[in-house]
Design an enzyme around this catalytic site. Structure first.
Site, PDB file in Angstrom:
ATOM      1  N   GLN A 206       0.820  -1.215   0.000  1.00 33.67           N
ATOM      2  CA  GLN A 206       0.000   0.000   0.000  1.00 33.67           C
ATOM      3  C   GLN A 206       0.858   1.272   0.000  1.00 33.67           C
ATOM      4  OE1 GLN A 206      -3.117   0.575  -0.594  1.00 33.67           O
ATOM      5  NE2 GLN A 206      -3.624  -1.584  -0.835  1.00 33.67           N
ATOM      6  N   SER A 207       2.042   1.200  -0.609  1.00 34.76           N
ATOM      7  CA  SER A 207       2.932   2.358  -0.636  1.00 34.76           C
ATOM      8  C   SER A 207       2.372   3.521  -1.461  1.00 34.76           C
ATOM      9  CB  SER A 207       4.277   1.923  -1.232  1.00 34.76           C
ATOM     10  OG  SER A 207       5.042   3.057  -1.608  1.00 34.76           O
ATOM     11  N   ASN A 208       2.317   4.677  -0.833  1.00 41.12           N
ATOM     12  CA  ASN A 208       1.913   5.899  -1.549  1.00 41.12           C
ATOM     13  C   ASN A 208       3.031   6.355  -2.477  1.00 41.12           C
ATOM     14  OD1 ASN A 208      -0.539   6.307   0.100  1.00 41.12           O
ATOM     15  ND2 ASN A 208       0.974   6.579   1.733  1.00 41.12           N
TER      16      ASN A 208
END
Ligand code: PLP
Length: 320
Positions: free
Chosen positions: A73-75
């Protein structure tokens, strides 16, 4: 301070808004919020600022491919993928963790942005990243490696420049509070503060590291960033302000503090935080105000660093 080559990507300057209802509810200092969740580039966040300089560097090197790494879920990965798409470059993401059974949140956006994914683990991340770059070179491509979190001196420089946006604010914030992780945001800010003469505090709430580790990293990166910008400045870990009281059960694990902060900001201000970064920093801010850590006549600027697409990630939305 030297001007680095820049690709205009982010909507800047970002707005600043008062959080008056939250301030009165908490009976604390005057709260304002700096909206870096509104930087654009596939739903906003602090990585858009860094990518303006990172993508300029990639272009200058003649890259046709961008490679970076992060959590599922890395931005940072999502915004890097968007910047690559916008620049007409390919993008490979080395994602750590288990491959999800369905697409949601940032991982859905990565897929829409057309990335190639290499699955890895936290322990093997550096090795897999290196191998991915080597494989691309062997295939005749010209990869540009974006470091974890975009936190090279080039990426961090964006937050040195960003301090200019704070210098015009009235009242001048006594403290800037934000979520700190790979350290680029904080390193840039401390460099900008010295250069532009911001005398307030720059207070990072650590999301995943003990404060000794993060202070050391920020101080080193700040020194390197200053060098890059032609400023002969040094920073000691002792002058970097980091609070590590809110690490909870670890990186990316949303607990009651994050959940409560997300619900409080949303219900009282119509403001969305995220489960990993700003929810944790917001929880820390609320707790510190409750403990009287900030004086009532002070002004606090909460720097919203983005991350809101993770609200729609299956693993978080199911337990919000
Ligand atoms: C990456 C990120 C941070 C942390 O920024 P660093 O420069 O890595 O310290 C904070 N908030 C959000 C939403 C992020 O994506």
């Amino acid at each position: 301070m030297q001007n680095l080559p820049r690709v205009p990507i982010a909507f800047l300057p970002t707005p600043v808004e008062p959080l008056s209802r939250l301030s009165s509810h908490l009976k604390g200092p005057a709260l304002y919020i700096k909206r870096d969740d509104l930087t654009g580039l596939a739903f906003g966040g602090n990585k858009a600022r860094k990518l303006e300089y990172l993508m300029a560097e990639a272009k200058a090197q003649g890259a046709d491919l961008v490679v970076t790494a992060g959590a599922v879920q890395s931005n940072h990965c999502r915004q890097t993928a968007a910047a690559a798409a916008q620049a007409g470059m390919r993008c490979i993401l080395v994602l750590t963790g288990d491959k999800p059974n369905s697409f949601s949140g940032n991982y859905l956006l990565d897929s829409l942005l057309g990335v190639e994914v290499v699955w890895s683990t936290r322990a093997n991340r550096e090795r897999d990243l290196k191998q991915t770059v080597e494989r691309a070179v062997a295939e005749g491509r010209k990869p540009y490696l974006v470091p974890y979190g975009g936190s090279s001196p080039t990426g961090a420089a964006a937050y040195a420049y960003a301090i200019q946006e704070v210098m015009d604010l009235l009242p001048t914030p006594d403290t800037i509070v934000f979520a700190s992780s790979s350290g680029g945001t904080q390193a840039g800010m401390v460099v900008g503060a010295r250069v532009y003469g911001y005398t307030g505090k720059i207070f990072g709430i650590s999301v995943d590291e003990k404060s000794e580790v993060l202070k050391e990293r920020v101080a080193r990166l700040a020194g390197e960033t200053a060098q890059l910008l032609g400023e002969n400045l040094t920073f000691s870990p002792d002058e970097i302000l980091v609070n590590d009281d809110y690490l909870g059960k670890g990186y990316g694990i949303m607990g009651d503090p994050e959940r409560n902060a997300i619900r409080l900001f949303a219900s009282i201000e119509g403001m969305m935080l995220d489960p990993v970064y700003t929810g944790r920093a917001g929880a820390g801010l609320v707790d510190l105000i409750g403990k009287g850590f900030f004086k009532k006549d002070q002004t606090i600027l909460f720097w919203h660093t983005g991350g809101t697409p993770a609200l729609f990630a299956e693993n978080y939305s199911a337990s919000l």
